[in-house]
Write a protein that holds these residues in place. Structure first.
Motif, short mmCIF file in Angstrom:
data_model
loop_
_atom_site.label_atom_id
_atom_site.label_comp_id
_atom_site.label_asym_id
_atom_site.label_seq_id
_atom_site.Cartn_x
_atom_site.Cartn_y
_atom_site.Cartn_z
N GLU A 108 47.78 25.14 29.85
CA GLU A 108 46.46 25.58 30.26
C GLU A 108 46.00 26.62 29.27
O GLU A 108 46.81 27.37 28.74
N PRO A 109 44.69 26.76 29.08
CA PRO A 109 44.21 27.87 28.27
C PRO A 109 44.65 29.19 28.90
O PRO A 109 44.71 29.31 30.13
N TYR A 110 44.93 30.15 28.06
CA TYR A 110 45.40 31.46 28.49
C TYR A 110 44.47 32.10 29.52
O TYR A 110 44.90 32.69 30.49
N TYR A 111 43.15 31.96 29.27
CA TYR A 111 42.21 32.65 30.17
C TYR A 111 42.24 32.10 31.59
O TYR A 111 41.79 32.74 32.51
N LEU A 112 42.77 30.91 31.76
CA LEU A 112 42.91 30.39 33.12
C LEU A 112 44.23 30.84 33.74
O LEU A 112 44.28 31.22 34.91
N ILE A 113 45.30 30.79 32.95
CA ILE A 113 46.62 31.14 33.48
C ILE A 113 46.69 32.63 33.85
O ILE A 113 47.28 33.01 34.85
N ALA A 114 46.08 33.45 32.98
CA ALA A 114 46.28 34.89 33.14
C ALA A 114 45.39 35.51 34.22
O ALA A 114 45.63 36.64 34.65
N LEU A 115 44.38 34.80 34.67
CA LEU A 115 43.43 35.43 35.60
C LEU A 115 44.05 36.05 36.85
O LEU A 115 43.75 37.20 37.16
N PRO A 116 44.92 35.32 37.58
CA PRO A 116 45.44 35.93 38.81
C PRO A 116 46.19 37.24 38.56
O PRO A 116 46.11 38.16 39.37
N PHE A 117 46.89 37.32 37.42
CA PHE A 117 47.64 38.54 37.10
C PHE A 117 46.68 39.70 36.83
O PHE A 117 46.83 40.79 37.36
N LEU A 118 45.67 39.42 35.99
CA LEU A 118 44.74 40.48 35.62
C LEU A 118 43.93 40.95 36.84
O LEU A 118 43.69 42.15 37.02
N TRP A 119 43.55 40.02 37.67
CA TRP A 119 42.77 40.35 38.87
C TRP A 119 43.58 41.31 39.75
O TRP A 119 43.07 42.34 40.20
N GLN A 120 44.83 40.97 39.99
CA GLN A 120 45.66 41.80 40.87
C GLN A 120 45.96 43.16 40.25
O GLN A 120 46.16 44.15 40.95
N GLU A 121 46.01 43.19 38.92
CA GLU A 121 46.27 44.44 38.22
C GLU A 121 45.04 45.34 38.26
O GLU A 121 45.14 46.54 38.49
N GLU A 122 43.89 44.75 38.03
CA GLU A 122 42.65 45.53 37.94
C GLU A 122 42.07 45.88 39.31
O GLU A 122 41.42 46.90 39.46
N PHE A 123 42.26 45.01 40.25
CA PHE A 123 41.68 45.21 41.58
C PHE A 123 42.74 45.06 42.67
O PHE A 123 42.66 44.15 43.50
N PRO A 124 43.73 45.95 42.64
CA PRO A 124 44.80 45.84 43.65
C PRO A 124 44.26 46.22 45.03
O PRO A 124 43.18 46.81 45.13
N CYS A 125 45.03 45.89 46.00
CA CYS A 125 44.60 46.14 47.37
C CYS A 125 45.84 46.39 48.21
O CYS A 125 46.72 45.51 48.29
N GLY A 126 45.95 47.58 48.79
CA GLY A 126 47.11 47.91 49.61
C GLY A 126 47.20 47.00 50.83
O GLY A 126 46.20 46.42 51.25
N ALA A 127 48.43 46.92 51.37
CA ALA A 127 48.66 46.00 52.49
C ALA A 127 47.75 46.30 53.66
O ALA A 127 47.32 45.40 54.38
N GLN A 128 47.45 47.59 53.88
CA GLN A 128 46.64 47.97 55.04
C GLN A 128 45.14 48.04 54.72
O GLN A 128 44.33 48.25 55.61
N GLU A 129 44.80 47.94 53.45
CA GLU A 129 43.39 48.06 53.06
C GLU A 129 42.65 46.74 53.23
O GLU A 129 43.26 45.67 53.19
N SER A 130 41.35 46.85 53.33
CA SER A 130 40.55 45.64 53.38
C SER A 130 40.27 45.16 51.96
O SER A 130 40.04 45.97 51.06
N ARG A 131 40.29 43.86 51.76
CA ARG A 131 39.94 43.30 50.45
C ARG A 131 38.45 43.50 50.14
O ARG A 131 38.05 43.42 49.00
N VAL A 132 37.67 43.68 51.20
CA VAL A 132 36.21 43.74 51.03
C VAL A 132 35.77 45.18 50.85
O VAL A 132 36.02 46.02 51.72
N ARG A 133 35.16 45.53 49.73
CA ARG A 133 34.70 46.89 49.49
C ARG A 133 33.18 46.96 49.38
O ARG A 133 32.64 47.99 49.04
N GLN A 134 32.52 45.83 49.54
CA GLN A 134 31.07 45.82 49.40
C GLN A 134 30.47 46.76 50.46
O GLN A 134 30.91 46.75 51.62
#
Lengths: 310, 310
Positions: A108-134
């Motif tokens: 797969e192209p790198y930009y597809l494979i790496a997305l889930p890792f980068l997303w979790q690194e840049e926008f982590p979310c604690g177990a008790q926190e809500s994913r929604v920050r809007q």
């Protein structure tokens, strides 16, 4: 999603067979084009680049075999000597500088494979926190949006369109850093849409259209850009074919210790399943019998199925 | 012919492996490029055309699968909608008009395969006649030139350069008539040299440099442009790979009655030959056991050899 005019695969194959006919080399290219682009997510341009690179490498290998005779190499391929010279220099430079010329790598192209890792690194979310920050949502509304995600969705923040697009752009920039300057591609809206579409199409990212917010939200839906089922098998197929091709190359060169065969037969369909199971066991038993730890590395590849185009 | 700087195949493969690395799809393209051009005699331009056609057919097949949605197809492949539309129209026209889009067909280009036939038709030579018709030679000198031909050379007249070049041009014109107008290629000196070189390189035509005449003469040396040994196996290889690829496509789609497998093992080199012979017998016996006249057509393909890149 309703797709009224979607044709079944069988019918599509028949249409393709009409124009490609019985030309095995054209079929290999077509299977490969479908495997790498349609299933694999590579761009049209990447496939054409890869084919051009392969053709240049073939020319370069003939150049080396012809005693580095540019004129003779040009005649063999029907390419102008000037062009042969440029191709040879391009490959020589790549070899000398240890550059990689692989194009369709990593499945797969790198930009597809790496997305889930980068997303979790840049926008982590604690177990008790809500994913929604809007902003402007009650805790209950946030929970309703979270509950619409599939059970296996990773703990990572849900993004609005601007943040999601920025993440894709960042990923693209990271992927370009690995490439030699000549292979780099500028970011564009069209490329962004291509990447976004692939991520949504594969189910890696989910678009959340909630009546509670008037903008689309994007959620990470999978830990990895993992092709599932059919797509996973499509990658295994490309691996298999490359390895099979490689064994046959050794057979063409009449190397020792290579066996290549084709068995053509007709079967009573009532016994087909039994026959294939027997074959599977037969080959595993054979490999087990001759396996010796620390011995010479060997591989056997086999495939049996319907004989076509008799 | 001395070729002082000719590299052995092993070393060439190592150089190629440096730049292609472990990218299976790139390897498939490279093997195919070498098989069709280096061994098969197809032009560089023909290989690139074939790759482009394959990519277009992949796009067209996605277009059909996507409910004929141009925009969605464009996103999937990162191709502008306008371009997708043009590609779709091109393929639709070809399908509607029953045009062939195969490029690397017939294993060899027509102009190479057909030469021996056309030569014998245009310049026949009776059993008792001399192949040499060039003026100013004594019967003894003619015989001396004829005696320099290999024993199997067909009875056909020996040509001077002008006649040989005209024959190549005629062959080219004939081959173009079969093609749709868009695929036709004008004749050129460079194309003439390419065809001539391929014919000499393959041993189909022999250049006779006799001290008795001051111009080069050309003799038909073989009844057919028949690839021998390594080249014949190279064609079988392309057939094998296409068929193997086709079986694996059915496996990817989880069709019934398909078996695909890989056995990885290490072997004591003293037993390798014995093991491969046993495997060959094993598979033939298995196919014989289940073969039933008039049954469902099946094929088994297998290849065993050195495992690389562990």
């Amino acid at each position: 999603m309703s797709q009224p005019s979607q044709l079944p695969p069988d019918q599509i194959r028949q249409i393709l067979a009409q124009v490609v006919e019985n030309s095995p080399a054209d079929w290999i290219l077509l299977y490969l084009a479908m495997g790498t682009m349609k299933m694999g997510g590579h761009r049209y341009g990447a496939f054409l680049d890869a084919a051009t690179t392969a053709a240049k490498l073939a020319i370069y290998s003939s150049f080396l075999e012809c005693g580095q005779n540019i004129r003779k190499t040009g005649f063999l391929y029907h390419v102008e000597p000037k062009r042969v010279k440029a191709i040879v220099q391009e490959i020589q430079t790549a070899v000398a500088e240890g550059q990689s010329l692989k194009v369709l790598n990593s499945k797969e192209p790198y930009y597809l494979i790496a997305l889930p890792f980068l997303w979790q690194e840049e926008f982590p979310c604690g177990a008790q926190e809500s994913r929604v920050r809007q902003p402007g949502l009650t805790p209950g509304e946030r929970k309703a949006i979270e509950d619409s995600l599939p059970p296996g969705a990773p703990k990572a923040r849900i993004l609005d369109q601007v943040a999601f697009h920025e993440l894709i752009e960042k990923l693209h920039d990271l992927s370009q850093k690995e490439l030699p300057a000549a292979q780099r591609m500028p970011f564009s809206d069209a490329l962004m849409m291509h990447i976004k579409f692939r991520l949504l199409h594969s189910g890696t990212v989910l678009q959340v259209d909630s009546p509670l917010v008037d903008i689309p939200l994007y959620a990470l839906a999978s830990e990895s850009y993992a092709p599932k089922d059919e797509r996973e098998r499509a990658f295994a197929m490309i691996d298999d074919v490359a390895r099979y091709f490689s064994i046959l190359q050794a057979w063409v060169r009449s190397e020792e210790g290579v066996l290549r065969g084709v068995e053509v037969f007709d079967i009573n369909l009532d016994h087909r399943q039994e026959a294939l199971q027997e074959l599977d066991v037969l080959l595993r038993t054979w490999a087990d019998k001759y396996h010796q730890e620390g011995g010479y590395p060997m591989v056997l590849q086999f495939a049996a199925g319907t004989r076509e185009g008799d």
